[in-house]
Each structure stands twice: as C-alpha cells, then as structure tokens.
Design an enzyme around this catalytic site. Structure first.
Site, PDB file in Angstrom:
ATOM      1  N   THR A 259      95.872   3.004 -93.053  1.00 63.04           N
ATOM      2  CA  THR A 259      97.221   3.521 -93.284  1.00 63.04           C
ATOM      3  C   THR A 259      98.201   2.400 -93.613  1.00 63.04           C
ATOM      4  O   THR A 259      99.087   2.560 -94.445  1.00 63.04           O
ATOM      5  CB  THR A 259      97.720   4.310 -92.051  1.00 63.04           C
ATOM      6  OG1 THR A 259      96.730   5.263 -91.681  1.00 63.04           O
ATOM      7  CG2 THR A 259      99.013   5.030 -92.361  1.00 63.04           C
TER       8      THR A 259
ATOM      9  N   ASP B 240      98.349  11.329 -94.231  1.00 59.83           N
ATOM     10  CA  ASP B 240      97.361  11.536 -93.172  1.00 59.83           C
ATOM     11  C   ASP B 240      97.262  13.015 -92.799  1.00 59.83           C
ATOM     12  O   ASP B 240      96.177  13.595 -92.771  1.00 59.83           O
ATOM     13  CB  ASP B 240      97.757  10.748 -91.911  1.00 59.83           C
ATOM     14  CG  ASP B 240      97.651   9.251 -92.083  1.00 59.83           C
ATOM     15  OD1 ASP B 240      96.583   8.705 -91.784  1.00 59.83           O
ATOM     16  OD2 ASP B 240      98.639   8.643 -92.517  1.00 59.83           O
TER      17      ASP B 240
END
Length: 381
Positions: free
Chosen positions: A149, A52
């Site tokens: 995620t 990320d």
C-alpha cells in the site's frame, strides 16, 4: 486452463485480478497525496486507501456471484473497522462509487455485472464476508487487495494478489502488477517520477504503463504473463499470454537480488551482510510488494531474501500467490532453513525458520541457505 478441478476458478480469478488491477490504476491516478481523504491510517499505522477496500469488495462480490456465496471462503487483509468510523463517510462513499464503476466494467473481462448498482450495505457485506481464518482443511481464497500500500500511495510498485488454497496447499496463484515496467532497469525508478519527467516515445511509455497479470497452477511447471487490458479493448483469452521462466544465472556475482523497501519489518543490515558473504556484488533492487516474486519469476532478478525483525509474523496473503508463480516458473522458495513454506496454520506462516529465501534455481538457493547457517549466530537478529 486444462487443470480439471480448478479450471473455472482460475479462469474467473485471472479475469477478476485484471479488473482489480484496472481499478487500482484509476484510483492511483487520482491519489495525489497521503493527506487525501482517500487514505486513512489503520490501527497498525500502515496506510489503506479506497483501492484496498474497493478491490476486496469487488473480488469478494465477483467470486460469490461466480461460485455462490455459500461456496466461497476468503482470507483477506482488510476488515470494516476503519470504514465504520464516523469520520470515514467520505472514504466509504468513494469505495461505493469505485466498486460500482469497476463492476460495471465486468463484461469487458467476460464477467457479469450486477443488474443495478450495489448499495452501501451490500458493499460492506462483501468486504466483511472475507473473514475466513484459513487452516489445514477445506478450500479458501487468499486475497491481498493491494500488497504494498505504501508503494501504491507513493505512485510506486504494488500488486493485487489472489490465491486458492485447498487443505493447506496453494493450488494456484494470480498476481496483478499494474505498474510493473516492461524493462527491468526501470524497477529502480518511482513510477510517478518517471511518468512526469520522462521524454520517452509513446511506444516505450505504453510498455511501461501497461502492467501485467501473472498466474500459475501447482504442478503444471508453467507460469504465464498477460498484459493488462488497455483502453476500450476487451479481455480475450488467452490475452497475449506468454510463458515466463526464471533466470538461468547461478553465479552470485552476476545475480540481482530484491529486498523490501520498508525497514520496519525487514532486517536490511543482515541481508546486506549475507549478500556480501555469498558474493552478490550488484546493488539490490528495492521493490515494494510481491512484485519481487514477479521479478524472479520473469527472470528480471534471481534472489529475494527477507529476514523479519524480531516479533514480526509473515502473513499468508503476502506470499501465497507469489510463491507458487516463482516455483512453477522454475524457482525455489523456502524458509531460511530450507523448508517449504507452510500455508496450513491459519493467517500466518507459523513455524517459519528465520526468514524467507526465494531464488531462480537450486544452486543459488543452496548457497544462500548455507550462508544463513554460517552467519546467523554472529548476527544481531
């Protein structure tokens, strides 16, 4: 790429998303469990990995170098709170290393690398620079560095999503899907499970692993897909780009629907009831991330419905890139009242009517919207 005002921006965006997708593939291979030091819990209890932060830093730096930092405004999901904590030194070091490895590969994608490795402060600055709040005025980028995620850390589907918005309107979107299989039926299998147990021949496995990048410009009536750049190959425009188009299926009994895997922010029971009332008979594809939009744009599925649990607000970075790609591929995306999604209100899709409905065409879309109106009052939402 002939779109006058945005040709350079689109060119850079596609290349950067290819870079980011490659970065994610490398990180995912090394991510063996959610107990790893590479994963931290954010305040909202979701998961965040070095991918990320590394993608956000890489995209931010490349856009700023390409267009000048004073000209680049970015709305993005991550901030540096977690990275700034004392117990995150290992995570921060991993991010710095990952970003520099990615930037060193920039020439492979026709972009410039920095003259020397970036230090910690420059990488934190690149992440922090993504602090735009969007709105109805001006030009800004919208980035979800790793959409899905949870899918990423499980070795499943996820996406890198980048869109450009001008005066509240999405003008183009780019969607990197590093684990998107070349065969629709494999969407129901977890990537790592498939990878460790499959006895497929190398050509089939290459088709699974390759991944893709999709993109579309508003008003073009075209959506494109490119395979990810593998091995030592270099990005060569248009990099085997092919036109993609939504499915022609308009009979609900033959249609395939996608829905989120996570139950935390989606009401699966209402969606299931709605699907039954419309006449959907196929088992839904439960897919992490904006890969659901990719599946519709490429014709692998016909319907995506999401009705959030009470109090949940949809963020613009979870939809901007996917929506425009589906629309330009011939699909329809609105809220559950049939209104266009409004990306001009800041970080959230404010004023959203109940939920989001994406379909491969107007016939299916109308049936879903009508069913929503018929079912809503009796639901438990």
């Amino acid at each position: 790429m002939e779109d006058g005002n945005y040709s350079k921006e689109l060119d850079v965006a596609v290349r950067v998303v290819h870079m980011a997708s490659s970065l994610c593939q490398r990180v995912q291979k090394g991510l063996v469990s959610t107990d790893s030091a590479q994963v931290k819990s954010k305040e909202d209890d979701s998961l965040v990995t070095i991918a990320d932060y590394s993608v956000q830093a890489t995209v931010s730096w490349m856009l700023s170098e390409s267009f000048g930092s004073q000209n680049v405004s970015i709305v993005a999901e991550e901030d540096v709170k977690t990275l700034s904590k004392a117990d995150s030194a290992g995570l921060l070091a991993a991010v710095v290393d990952t970003v520099n490895k990615s930037l060193a590969e920039a020439p492979k994608y026709g972009l410039k690398s920095p003259t020397k490795a970036l230090g910690t402060s420059l990488i934190i600055e690149a992440i922090s620079r993504c602090n735009s709040v969007g709105g109805a005025q001006g030009r800004y980028w919208v980035l979800d560095p790793v959409d899905g995620t949870l899918g990423f850390v499980r070795g499943d589907q996820y996406a890198v999503a980048l869109a450009l918005i001008e005066d509240g309107k999405v003008v183009f979107g780019v969607l990197g899907c590093p684990n998107y299989p070349m065969k629709k039926e494999l969407l129901n299998y977890r990537y790592q499970y498939h990878k460790t147990t499959s006895k497929l021949s190398p050509p089939s496995m290459n088709g699974w692993e390759r991944g893709c990048v999709m993109y579309a410009v508003k008003g073009s009536g075209e959506a494109w897909m490119q395979p990810l750049v593998g091995g030592e190959n270099k990005f060569q425009w248009p990099n085997s780009a092919t036109l993609i188009r939504v499915s022609a299926i308009d009979n609900p009994a033959l249609a395939t629907s996608c829905e989120p895997v996570e139950k935390a922010n989606s009401n699966h029971s209402f969606t299931a009831g709605l699907a039954y009332s419309v006449g959907l008979r196929k088992k839904p594809l439960r897919v992490h991330s904006m890969v659901k939009y990719a599946a519709i744009a490429r014709g692998d599925a016909e319907i995506f419905m999401k009705f959030a649990s009470s109090g949940y607000k949809e963020k613009i970075w979870d939809h901007a890139a996917g929506v425009i790609i589906v629309e330009e591929a011939g699909g329809v995306v609105t809220d559950a009242g049939g209104h266009q999604l409004d990306f001009s209100k800041g970080l959230y899709l404010e004023g959203l009517d109940r939920g989001i409905v994406a379909c491969s065409g107007p016939t299916l879309h109308e049936k879903i919207i009508n069913a929503v109106y018929a079912s809503w009052d009796s639901s438990n939402l």
